[in-house]
Scaffold this motif. Structure first.
Motif, PDB file in Angstrom:
ATOM      1  N   GLU A 224       0.831  -1.205   0.000  1.00 25.59           N
ATOM      2  CA  GLU A 224       0.000   0.000   0.000  1.00 25.59           C
ATOM      3  C   GLU A 224       0.866   1.257   0.000  1.00 25.59           C
ATOM      4  N   LEU A 225       1.853   1.297   0.878  1.00 29.02           N
ATOM      5  CA  LEU A 225       2.688   2.483   1.013  1.00 29.02           C
ATOM      6  C   LEU A 225       3.500   2.747  -0.243  1.00 29.02           C
ATOM      7  N   ARG A 226       4.100   1.738  -0.801  1.00 28.92           N
ATOM      8  CA  ARG A 226       4.946   1.936  -1.969  1.00 28.92           C
ATOM      9  C   ARG A 226       4.117   2.384  -3.174  1.00 28.92           C
ATOM     10  N   ARG A 227       2.906   1.878  -3.289  1.00 30.16           N
ATOM     11  CA  ARG A 227       2.023   2.344  -4.374  1.00 30.16           C
ATOM     12  C   ARG A 227       1.675   3.814  -4.183  1.00 30.16           C
ATOM     13  N   ALA A 228       1.383   4.192  -2.935  1.00 33.80           N
ATOM     14  CA  ALA A 228       1.035   5.591  -2.652  1.00 33.80           C
ATOM     15  C   ALA A 228       2.204   6.524  -2.945  1.00 33.80           C
TER      16      ALA A 228
END
Length: 236
Positions: A224-228
Motif C-alpha cells: 500500500e505504502l509503496r504504491r502511494a
C-alpha cells in the motif's frame, strides 16, 4: 530503589510481564525479557545521573524556540506518522488505512515490552529529581523514566518503515534519532533512558521480524505504502 536479589528480580519481572503478555500484537514481554538484559539505571545520587542532569541543564539553556516547538509536537505524536517529513505529504493515516492499522499494532508492543522495566526500576523523572529543571513537555509524577516509551515507539516504527521503504533508510533512522533526542530537549528523560529504549526497540523488532503474522501485515502495508509513494512494488 532497594536492591533486589536475582531470584526476587526475576519474580518481580515475571509478575509485571504477565500483565502485558496477553495484549501483545506481535511480541510479548515474556519473549524479550528486557528486565534481564537492561542494566539497572544509574542511581539518583550517582555521578552518572549528576552528569546527565548537567547535560539537561545545558540543553535547557540553549534550546531554541524552534527546537522547543518540534519537541512539543513530537511529545504529542507517538505514531509511525511522525515520519511524514521524510516520506512526504501522502504519508497520512487517511491515505494509508492498511498502513495505519499495521502501525498501531507495531506501536501496541511498545508498552507491552517497555512497561516491564519501567515498573521494575521505578526511575525518578529528571524534573522530579531536580526541581530546577524546566521541562517543556507533558510531565508525570510517576517514577517511570527508564526506558522512554516515546523513544521505543519511534524506533519500532522506524525499523518497520525501513523494511517498507529501504530507499529512505538513512533519513528514517536520522528522524528516529531526532525524535529520541527531543525527549532530552523536552527535559523529561535522561540520556541513559534513551540508550535503553533503543536497545528495547531493536530487540523487540528483531523478534517481530520472525513472527509470520508480522511479516504478513508488513507485506500488505508495504504494498500500500509503496504504491502511494509511486515506488516499485515487488510481485508476489
Amino acid at each position: 530503589m532497594k536492591k533486589l536479589t536475582l531470584p526476587l528480580l526475576c519474580l518481580a519481572a515475571f509478575t509485571i510481564s504477565s500483565a502485558y503478555a496477553r495484549d501483545a500484537a506481535f511480541v510479548s514481554a515474556e519473549q524479550t525479557h528486557m528486565e534481564q538484559y537492561l542494566a539497572t539505571p544509574p542511581a539518583a545520587d550517582s555521578p552518572t545521573t549528576k552528569a546527565e542532569l548537567a547535560l539537561l541543564h545545558g540543553l535547557q539553556s540553549t534550546r531554541t524556540p524552534a527546537q522547543i516547538a518540534q519537541a512539543k509536537a513530537d511529545d504529542q505524536l507517538e505514531t509511525m506518522f511522525i515520519y511524514k517529513n521524510v516520506l512526504g505529504e501522502k504519508f497520512t493515516p487517511e491515505n494509508l488505512p492498511v498502513t495505519a492499522v499495521f502501525a498501531a499494532r507495531v506501536k501496541n508492543d511498545e508498552p507491552v515490552n517497555g512497561n516491564v522495566p519501567k515498573e521494575l526500576f521505578h526511575r525518578v523523572r529528571p524534573y522530579n529529581l531536580d526541581k530546577t529543571l524546566s521541562p517543556v513537555c507533558v510531565t508525570k509524577t510517576k517514577d517511570d523514566s527508564y526506558p522512554s516509551g516515546h523513544t521505543i515507539a519511534g524506533y519500532l516504527a522506524a525499523l518497520a518503515l525501513v523494511e517498507m521503504v529501504p530507499e529512505k533508510r538513512d533519513a528514517i533512522l536520522a528522524r528516529a534519532d531526532e525524535y529520541a533526542h527531543n525527549r532530552l530537549v523536552c527535559g523529561v528523560h535522561y540520556p541513559t533512558d534513551i540508550e535503553a529504549s533503543k536497545m528495547v526497540a531493536y530487540a523487540t523488532h528483531a523478534m517481530m521480524d520472525s513472527n509470520p503474522q508480522y511479516r504478513k501485515e508488513l507485506a500488505a502495508a508495504k504494498t500500500e505504502l509503496r504504491r502511494a509513494l509511486s515506488l516499485p512494488v515487488a510481485s508476489n
